[in-house]
Design a protein around this motif. Structure first.
Motif, PDB file in Angstrom:
ATOM      1  N   ARG A 129      53.358  40.272-125.697  1.00 46.82           N
ATOM      2  CA  ARG A 129      52.459  41.175-126.715  1.00 46.82           C
ATOM      3  C   ARG A 129      51.033  41.018-125.753  1.00 46.82           C
ATOM      4  NH1 ARG A 129      52.376  41.760-132.881  1.00 46.82           N
ATOM      5  NH2 ARG A 129      50.644  42.778-132.230  1.00 46.82           N
ATOM      6  N   ALA A 130      50.553  39.913-125.524  1.00 48.15           N
ATOM      7  CA  ALA A 130      49.106  39.577-125.101  1.00 48.15           C
ATOM      8  C   ALA A 130      49.001  39.981-123.676  1.00 48.15           C
ATOM      9  CB  ALA A 130      49.051  37.903-124.906  1.00 48.15           C
ATOM     10  N   TRP A 131      50.262  40.011-122.862  1.00 49.08           N
ATOM     11  CA  TRP A 131      49.924  40.486-121.600  1.00 49.08           C
ATOM     12  C   TRP A 131      49.928  41.904-121.663  1.00 49.08           C
ATOM     13  CZ3 TRP A 131      52.532  43.878-118.149  1.00 49.08           C
ATOM     14  CH2 TRP A 131      52.186  43.914-117.105  1.00 49.08           C
ATOM     15  N   GLU A 132      50.835  42.802-122.323  1.00 47.44           N
ATOM     16  CA  GLU A 132      50.670  44.008-122.469  1.00 47.44           C
ATOM     17  C   GLU A 132      49.534  44.624-122.856  1.00 47.44           C
ATOM     18  OE1 GLU A 132      54.393  46.040-123.855  1.00 47.44           O
ATOM     19  OE2 GLU A 132      55.759  44.549-122.538  1.00 47.44           O
ATOM     20  N   GLN A 133      49.039  43.960-124.067  1.00 47.36           N
ATOM     21  CA  GLN A 133      47.989  44.595-124.742  1.00 47.36           C
ATOM     22  C   GLN A 133      46.667  44.282-123.948  1.00 47.36           C
ATOM     23  OE1 GLN A 133      47.625  45.158-128.520  1.00 47.36           O
ATOM     24  NE2 GLN A 133      46.113  46.498-127.609  1.00 47.36           N
ATOM     25  N   ALA A 134      46.402  43.406-123.119  1.00 46.08           N
ATOM     26  CA  ALA A 134      45.386  43.131-122.142  1.00 46.08           C
ATOM     27  C   ALA A 134      45.411  44.201-121.072  1.00 46.08           C
ATOM     28  CB  ALA A 134      45.244  41.776-121.460  1.00 46.08           C
ATOM     29  N   GLY A 135      46.693  44.522-120.557  1.00 40.59           N
ATOM     30  CA  GLY A 135      46.866  45.620-119.761  1.00 40.59           C
ATOM     31  C   GLY A 135      46.448  47.145-120.225  1.00 40.59           C
ATOM     32  N   ILE A 136      46.919  47.236-121.292  1.00 43.42           N
ATOM     33  CA  ILE A 136      46.784  48.795-121.787  1.00 43.42           C
ATOM     34  C   ILE A 136      45.326  48.770-122.243  1.00 43.42           C
ATOM     35  CG2 ILE A 136      47.419  50.127-123.567  1.00 43.42           C
ATOM     36  CD1 ILE A 136      50.224  49.132-123.425  1.00 43.42           C
ATOM     37  N   ASP A 137      44.675  47.788-122.732  1.00 45.54           N
ATOM     38  CA  ASP A 137      43.511  48.001-123.092  1.00 45.54           C
ATOM     39  C   ASP A 137      42.606  48.279-122.021  1.00 45.54           C
ATOM     40  OD1 ASP A 137      44.103  47.410-125.913  1.00 45.54           O
ATOM     41  OD2 ASP A 137      43.290  45.188-125.718  1.00 45.54           O
ATOM     42  N   ALA A 138      42.760  47.613-120.698  1.00 41.57           N
ATOM     43  CA  ALA A 138      41.853  48.121-119.704  1.00 41.57           C
ATOM     44  C   ALA A 138      42.196  49.266-119.169  1.00 41.57           C
ATOM     45  CB  ALA A 138      42.311  46.823-118.563  1.00 41.57           C
ATOM     46  N   GLU A 139      43.452  49.837-119.417  1.00 38.57           N
ATOM     47  CA  GLU A 139      43.672  51.449-118.810  1.00 38.57           C
ATOM     48  C   GLU A 139      42.978  52.432-119.925  1.00 38.57           C
ATOM     49  OE1 GLU A 139      45.089  52.687-116.504  1.00 38.57           O
ATOM     50  OE2 GLU A 139      45.719  50.659-115.400  1.00 38.57           O
ATOM     51  N   VAL A 140      43.211  52.201-121.111  1.00 44.85           N
ATOM     52  CA  VAL A 140      42.823  53.292-122.164  1.00 44.85           C
ATOM     53  C   VAL A 140      41.333  53.255-122.453  1.00 44.85           C
ATOM     54  CG1 VAL A 140      45.167  53.014-123.426  1.00 44.85           C
ATOM     55  CG2 VAL A 140      43.130  51.797-124.182  1.00 44.85           C
ATOM     56  N   ILE A 196      39.253  57.731-127.254  1.00 40.54           N
ATOM     57  CA  ILE A 196      39.643  59.143-128.052  1.00 40.54           C
ATOM     58  C   ILE A 196      39.509  58.997-129.276  1.00 40.54           C
ATOM     59  CG2 ILE A 196      41.573  60.772-127.967  1.00 40.54           C
ATOM     60  CD1 ILE A 196      42.225  59.747-125.145  1.00 40.54           C
ATOM     61  N   SER A 197      39.015  60.060-129.997  1.00 40.80           N
ATOM     62  CA  SER A 197      38.751  60.129-131.422  1.00 40.80           C
ATOM     63  C   SER A 197      39.859  60.349-132.373  1.00 40.80           C
ATOM     64  CB  SER A 197      37.741  61.160-131.642  1.00 40.80           C
ATOM     65  OG  SER A 197      37.937  62.751-131.346  1.00 40.80           O
ATOM     66  N   CYS A 198      40.691  61.111-132.115  1.00 41.96           N
ATOM     67  CA  CYS A 198      42.143  61.616-132.371  1.00 41.96           C
ATOM     68  C   CYS A 198      43.307  60.579-132.082  1.00 41.96           C
ATOM     69  CB  CYS A 198      42.438  63.058-132.460  1.00 41.96           C
ATOM     70  SG  CYS A 198      44.104  63.646-133.282  1.00 41.96           S
ATOM     71  N   LYS A 199      43.767  59.822-132.840  1.00 45.48           N
ATOM     72  CA  LYS A 199      44.852  58.757-132.432  1.00 45.48           C
ATOM     73  C   LYS A 199      46.132  59.022-133.319  1.00 45.48           C
ATOM     74  CE  LYS A 199      41.257  55.553-130.854  1.00 45.48           C
ATOM     75  NZ  LYS A 199      40.690  54.340-130.885  1.00 45.48           N
ATOM     76  N   VAL A 200      47.140  59.210-132.782  1.00 50.31           N
ATOM     77  CA  VAL A 200      48.346  59.104-133.531  1.00 50.31           C
ATOM     78  C   VAL A 200      49.433  58.277-133.287  1.00 50.31           C
ATOM     79  CG1 VAL A 200      50.105  60.965-134.351  1.00 50.31           C
ATOM     80  CG2 VAL A 200      47.739  61.563-134.217  1.00 50.31           C
ATOM     81  N   CYS A 201      50.111  57.666-134.009  1.00 47.83           N
ATOM     82  CA  CYS A 201      51.375  57.032-133.508  1.00 47.83           C
ATOM     83  C   CYS A 201      52.596  57.721-134.158  1.00 47.83           C
ATOM     84  CB  CYS A 201      51.095  55.578-134.068  1.00 47.83           C
ATOM     85  SG  CYS A 201      52.736  54.378-133.605  1.00 47.83           S
TER      86      CYS A 201
END
Length: 253
Positions: free
Chosen positions: A22-33, A57-62
């Motif tokens: 989780r820590a690795w993926e969270q850091a990588g995705i945060d840098a992309e988005v 982005i204002s509209c976020k859906v999961c």
């Protein structure tokens, strides 16, 4: 309520190796988005894990599959990843955390992702790498499985890149991470932390997890109109008339 495989995977993410992933993926995705802009961002699956927290982005859906335990998250939509309830070319950013591994038809999931993304929209996918120490249980008999059991196939990043290219995606980058052996205790995981930098330098292909970022490309249309015939303008030249009298006068002189 009976737990689904996604709920079991969410619980695995709270273990020692799960928090490592989780820590690795969270850091990588945060840098992309953080540098991805638009109007709509969608995370496919794992509503217990907010991967759009740093998105502007204002509209976020999961999305979540039916039967998944409710999560403390706003804008939750129950839908299957193979059949997304979104309009064609309406999404600017798609996050698929281990979605292909938990899907019964990964090809259909990618086709749906291509359908709902706008031209130049971004897709980010993560998954387990079968060519790693964590994936060794698939080719070494008797080895204990360390990653959670998911219904889909664990595919290599190279294979996934080929699938994306067939769907007209332009792969922007592939990152690998989590090079330490799978340890169930934090003290042992800390002792192997030196492998994170060494692995990225010497055996970068063998990370336990990967992250692929790609952009949807749409071929530019060329407008072809009717072929008009160009009418050449005829230039009328002045006529020169020579009289007989003039000719006779010249001959007499």
């Amino acid at each position: 309520m009976e737990q689904t495989l996604n709920d079991q995977f969410a619980q695995w993410l709270e273990t020692v190796p799960g928090r490592y992933v989780r820590a690795w993926e969270q850091a990588g995705i945060d840098a992309e988005v953080v540098n991805t802009f638009g109007y709509h961002a969608i995370q496919i699956g794992l509503p217990h894990w907010d991967l759009l927290a740093h998105s502007r982005i204002s509209c976020k859906v999961c999305t979540a599959q039916a039967g998944v335990l409710p999560a403390q998250q706003k804008n939750l939509v129950y839908a299957e990843p193979e059949h997304l309830p979104f309009d064609t070319q309406s999404i600017d950013l798609l996050i698929l955390p281990h979605t292909l591994e938990s899907a019964s038809d990964p090809h259909q999931v990618l086709r749906e992702a291509e359908r709902v993304l706008v031209p130049e929209g971004r897709i980010i996918l993560t998954g387990f790498n079968p060519l790693s120490l964590w994936g060794a249980h698939d080719w070494i008999p008797g080895l204990e499985r360390g990653t959670p059991t998911l219904p889909g196939d664990v595919m290599s990043p190279l294979r996934l890149r080929d699938w994306l290219k067939l769907l007209s995606f332009d792969v922007q980058g592939t990152q690998m991470g989590c090079y330490a052996p799978l340890c169930r205790q934090q003290v042992w995981l800390d002792r192997w932390s030196w492998m994170e930098q060494s692995g990225a330098r010497w055996w970068s292909f063998a990370g336990a997890v990967y992250m692929i970022s790609a952009v949807k490309r749409t071929p530019a249309l060329r407008m072809v109109g009717p072929k008009w015939k160009k009418n050449r303008r005829r230039v009328r030249r002045p006529m020169v008339v020579a009289g007989r009298a003039a000719d006779e006068g010249i001959s007499k002189t």
